[in-house]
Motif scaffolding. Sequence first.
Motif, PDB file in Angstrom:
ATOM      1  N   PHE A  98       0.676  -1.273  -0.049  1.00  0.00           N
ATOM      2  CA  PHE A  98       0.157   0.056   0.014  1.00  0.00           C
ATOM      3  C   PHE A  98       0.693   1.192   0.019  1.00  0.00           C
ATOM      4  N   ARG A 101       0.733   4.416  -3.783  1.00  0.00           N
ATOM      5  CA  ARG A 101      -0.526   5.115  -3.829  1.00  0.00           C
ATOM      6  C   ARG A 101      -1.536   4.418  -4.824  1.00  0.00           C
ATOM      7  N   GLN A 102      -1.175   3.776  -5.893  1.00  0.00           N
ATOM      8  CA  GLN A 102      -1.907   3.000  -6.762  1.00  0.00           C
ATOM      9  C   GLN A 102      -2.455   1.930  -6.203  1.00  0.00           C
ATOM     10  N   VAL A 103      -2.035   1.332  -5.400  1.00  0.00           N
ATOM     11  CA  VAL A 103      -2.436  -0.220  -4.947  1.00  0.00           C
ATOM     12  C   VAL A 103      -3.417   0.043  -3.702  1.00  0.00           C
ATOM     13  N   ARG A 104      -4.902   0.128  -4.089  1.00  0.00           N
ATOM     14  CA  ARG A 104      -5.788   0.313  -3.203  1.00  0.00           C
ATOM     15  C   ARG A 104      -6.123  -1.066  -2.276  1.00  0.00           C
ATOM     16  N   TRP A 255     -11.788   2.291   4.624  1.00  0.00           N
ATOM     17  CA  TRP A 255     -10.608   1.620   3.969  1.00  0.00           C
ATOM     18  C   TRP A 255      -9.336   2.554   4.433  1.00  0.00           C
ATOM     19  N   ARG A 256      -9.602   3.848   4.838  1.00  0.00           N
ATOM     20  CA  ARG A 256      -8.382   4.475   5.227  1.00  0.00           C
ATOM     21  C   ARG A 256      -7.735   4.168   6.524  1.00  0.00           C
ATOM     22  N   THR A 260      -3.217   2.173   7.091  1.00  0.00           N
ATOM     23  CA  THR A 260      -1.836   2.509   7.895  1.00  0.00           C
ATOM     24  C   THR A 260      -1.917   1.736   9.117  1.00  0.00           C
TER      25      THR A 260
ATOM     26  N   ALA B  52       2.676  11.095  -0.378  1.00  0.00           N
ATOM     27  CA  ALA B  52       2.683  10.134  -1.423  1.00  0.00           C
ATOM     28  C   ALA B  52       1.478   9.705  -1.487  1.00  0.00           C
ATOM     29  N   GLY B  53       0.307  10.204  -0.736  1.00  0.00           N
ATOM     30  CA  GLY B  53      -1.077   9.636  -1.014  1.00  0.00           C
ATOM     31  C   GLY B  53      -1.188   8.332  -0.367  1.00  0.00           C
ATOM     32  N   VAL B  54      -0.313   7.976   0.350  1.00  0.00           N
ATOM     33  CA  VAL B  54      -0.413   6.706   1.127  1.00  0.00           C
ATOM     34  C   VAL B  54      -1.352   6.786   2.276  1.00  0.00           C
TER      35      VAL B  54
END
Lengths: 261, 217
Positions: A98, A101-104, A255-256, A260, B52-54
């Motif tokens: 993750f 950033r493309q990987v959701r 999801w957010r 993390t 980074a938008g993570v």
Amino acid sequence: MTMQQRTSWQIQKAVIHALLIRELKTRFGQYRLGIVWALLEPLMQILFFMAMFYFQGRTSVGGLDLPVFLATGMAPFLYFNKVISQSMGAVSANQNLFIYRQVRVLDAYLTRFMLEAAIAFLTLVTILVGSWWLGYQVVVINSLKFLLLFALISLFAFGTSLVFGVFNALYPEVGKFIPVILRPLFFISGTFFTINDMPPSLHPYLLWNPLLHTFELMRSCFSAHYNTSLVSMEYLMICTLVAMTLGMLMYRANWRRMLTR
Amino acid sequence: MIEFNNVTKYFPTPKGRHYILKDVNLTLPGDKNIGVFGANGSGKSTLMNLLAGVDQPNRGSIRIKGNVSWPLGLSGYQGSMTGRENAEFICRVYGNGQQEVKEKLAFIKAFSEIGDFFEMPLKTYSSGMKSKFSFAVSMAFDFDYYLIDELTSVGDKRFKEKCQQVFDDKKNRANFLFVSHNLNELKRQCDIGIYIKDGKIHVHNSIDDAISAYNAM
């Protein structure tokens, strides 16, 4: 120099492609027989129950030969279970990816689900074709209905797996109980019996279970005379819709937080 | 250009919210290399993840013009996969075509100097090899912003010089944001300096000022 702009769809497609290849490598990389293992589990269960039925002196149930009757229950049930158990580990197994950033998180769930769907479909078709080859009667009456049912059980499984998967990612200690709760489902979902053989007093309870509806309807795709008066396609569709809605909502809301962890 | 609009970021703890950023409003110039420093746990990595938008801010928004890299460091790789497979994965995520992938893999293999280890699982790498590999992967992609998280203390003197060359080459068309504990390194690489303290981002227009202001505290 900048990279060219991609649409969301292109990005998601690329990510799922990348994740699928990774998943295939990590799952089937060591043993080339990985796909055979996927076949083996339903086959063993089918053989076990065939032996049980054989000792009872039965060779068919509801006009279906035993392998067909059992395959339409066991294989989709294992599929449902597998989608759920795979979704439980989807977030933790992909956590370090993750960082891109493309990987959701949804891509992680989707990838595992798509792989299971492909494996389950292949398994089911292989068992049916194999039974036919061995001389059992396998007649496909309604192939489109069969495909529709496979799609419905897939979506139902995916929706449910999102609900459990999100729950497990947020509360891992509670999530441990989910497989324990799911295990008894095997005995009440009509994997090895038909609702028509059950005492009517049990019908109101058993018929709450959408899996039972799926398996009974699947069986009716292989016999024109299979009795489906107790089950309903509409009920299955509504359950699928509810499961998908609930799963997507739970995902959307959380999801957010899952990123993390 | 990096714009922070009312950005608040906190982590929930059993004793209430732990704030990293509190209502941060600022604009960082788009043509400067930025050094980020601060004590351990002050939020440098969180800031990187936000850029980074993570990770997402709890309130407010961050706007960045251009392509931003992932936080370039030693994470984001999978130990059970080979160097090549790891690199291929990232190429796929970034949607590179076959020709591009070929070029990138060749670059990574050559630059990282790990030879046949490129075909071995990452978990068999020594820490030095892993750093070299990560660095090579990071430099294989073209971004407008490179977010570099403690990546540069890599290898021997000769390898360091090679890294410096790529940096200098990239600095012509891209910008860097360095996180490092090594202040000398930051002095060498960066134009301006920022540090995070008490929920605010402090910006100094020269890296030397930033370091002396930080040390004076």
